[in-house]
Design an enzyme around this catalytic site. Structure first.
Site: not given
Lengths: 80, 179
Positions: A17-19
């Site tokens: 997942a981000c980042p």
């Protein structure tokens, strides 16, 4: 004539997942030579906006985007 | 017209502009809320990945989030002891700014983050260190709350500074954030 893109390095970023997708790509690209291509496969929907933004800011190029059913492969050419 | 002179002036102006606006992000982390801390570290590591120089300044309620729960600090006065007990001891102890619900909300958020593969605050701090994000801690907050340098997390290049250090960095940054 279909253009065949050969990746020098492939990365499996599925599930991250981000980042992290952008962070891992930036770390990998740093280790590569100019002109080499990185194939990064991600399931992060944010990557469709993030990878082009990252490439633009860092002066690299996305040469091809392969959208699959559950993941997308980005082909990133190191220019800098 | 003296074009040489004009050219020289323009070159000086450009050099000055480059100096005053580096590809840098300066962030004040004032909040001690888990969600805001998480957002701060996501932005910081994202910026580092974009090739930016990143500086984070922790002050006030952000400061206790960088304590190490395994470390002990002695010799505190009554106020220092009180702050020590009442404020979260490190990144694993911080709470959500909304929906904390006596701990249930924060626990649920942590469960969801794990399930959706979102990095924990502890992992994000480690990642920031790996990416060369610099962390500065406000010396005034440390003193005010009675924290000692020995009880803070191990982080590469961690420094204790005053406001002038922040302003120097922020003045040369393209982006400044207050969180």
């Amino acid at each position: 004539m279909s253009e065949e893109i050969k990746a020098n390095v492939t990365m499996d970023l599925k599930g991250l997942a981000c980042p992290l997708p952008v962070v891992r790509v930036s770390q990998q690209v740093k280790k590569m030579k100019i002109g080499e291509i990185l194939e990064a496969e991600t399931t992060d929907p944010g990557a469709h906006a993030d990878f082009p933004a990252w490439a633009k800011s860092t002066g690299n190029e996305i040469v091809k985007i392969d959208k699959g059913a559950s993941s997308t492969k980005f082909y990133i050419k190191k220019l800098k | 017209m003296d074009t040489d002179k004009i050219l020289k002036e323009l070159q000086q102006d450009v050099a000055g502009l480059k100096e005053s606006s580096q590809n840098k992000l300066s962030m004040v982390v004032f909040s001690g809320d888990m969600d805001k801390l998480l957002a701060s570290f996501i932005i910081a590591s994202g910026a580092a990945a974009m090739g930016m120089d990143v500086v984070m300044f922790f002050t006030f309620w952000g400061t206790p989030a960088l304590r190490d729960k395994k470390k002990k600090a002695g010799g505190k006065d009554i106020f220092g002891k009180m702050f020590g007990v009442m404020l979260p001891k490190g990144p694993s102890k911080v709470k959500l700014s909304k929906m904390h619900m006596a701990g249930a909300g924060t626990a649920m958020m942590k469960y969801l983050m794990k399930k959706k593969n979102v990095s924990s605050l502890e992992d994000m701090i480690a990642l920031a260190g790996e990416l060369g994000v610099r962390i500065y801690i406000c010396e005034l907050s440390m003193g005010l709350m009675g924290f000692s340098h020995d009880e803070m997390i191990d982080y590469p290049g961690l420094e204790f500074v005053g406001v002038a250090k922040f302003l120097e960095e922020a003045g040369a940054s393209r982006i400044q954030l207050f969180i």
